[in-house]
Design an enzyme around this catalytic site. Sequence first.
Site, short mmCIF file in Angstrom:
data_model
loop_
_atom_site.label_atom_id
_atom_site.label_comp_id
_atom_site.label_asym_id
_atom_site.label_seq_id
_atom_site.Cartn_x
_atom_site.Cartn_y
_atom_site.Cartn_z
NE ARG A 24 -3.71 2.10 2.40
CZ ARG A 24 -4.46 2.20 2.41
NH1 ARG A 24 -5.25 1.83 1.73
NH2 ARG A 24 -5.07 3.80 2.54
CB CYS B 229 -13.47 3.72 -0.12
SG CYS B 229 -12.84 5.25 0.03
CD GLN C 206 -12.61 -0.25 -1.21
OE1 GLN C 206 -11.64 0.52 0.13
NE2 GLN C 206 -13.87 0.16 -0.21
CG ASP D 205 -12.55 8.68 -2.29
OD1 ASP D 205 -12.23 8.17 -0.93
OD2 ASP D 205 -11.44 8.84 -3.08
#
Length: 339
Positions: free
Chosen positions: A109, A274, A139, A232
């Site tokens: 990540r 998310c 995701q 988002d």
Amino acid sequence: MLNNIFYGRSLLNIDDFSADEINYLIDFAIHLKHLKKNNIKHEFLAGKNIALLFEKPSTRTRSSFVIAINDLGGHAEYLGTNDIHFGDEESVSDTAKVLGSMYDGIEFRGFKQQDVETLSKYSGVPVWNGLTDDSHPTQMLADFMTMKEKFGKLEGLTLTYVGDGRNNMANSLLITAALLGVNVHIVAPKSLFPSKANQELAQKYAQQSGAKVVITDDVDAGVKGSNVLYTDVWVSMGEDNWDERIQLLKPYQVNMEMIEKTGMNDDEIIFMHCLPSFHDNKTIKGQYIEEKYGLTALEVSDEVFNSKYAWQFTEAENRMHSIKAIVAATLGNLFIPKA
């Protein structure tokens, strides 16, 4: 080794897998969720060691990988920014070779898509993209799993993403939906439309799946007929252009007025995010935004975030189940016959 069409493969972008394979992984994730809820063991990773590389911090991604790997009988080792030295004291390719000789799989990540691709190229083990600036494939499995749980299907649904159409979430949702036959609308200011390359790729997949792709700055037209309203944060991690983004994106806040503009019945529409989200002022940054801009919420109103339409916490839980599915499928001792 038992027959497994996924074994040894990496997940760097969602379209590393075909539509049929993504649908299989979604169904597998739903099955694994059932096993966990019923306390049925599923230790497909017994004896496996996984490195978790985090240049960017995370609540959901870290927790999901750790719990998923533990449930699967494996061991997860967290390596943060103080433990890895990409491009500083050691090249990514050298790091990949070292970690690949010790670990059975690697999660990454961070920032650069090139870094996760280099890890995959030189490590010799499966690598899973936990997020880069370009893509967020793990995701996607959670998001479309959530949609299937709610609606019982994916094909023919309409997913509308509202906000910054150039970020990793918009990119990933655009491509995944087009692959899976889900109509996808990106509703954003023209200056924040997805790149031409991503639009062309989505159109290519949509021609194969029958999905309809709409890119527009018209909120009313863009949200009409939506089964899922998705948004988002307006300023991504590593960015600091608050003034510009708030000015651009204020008309694109998901609120009850926007829910009504979809024209859908209550059981035909859900909200997803998310996370984390600026839906109130109960954080330090939330208080800063209120003090500086006079706003108590940004990308989604608190009314929607805590409404009957809100599925973001089911979506967050599904990060763990869907990550478990991809890790088990690509590294576990499974029998998955070839079609």
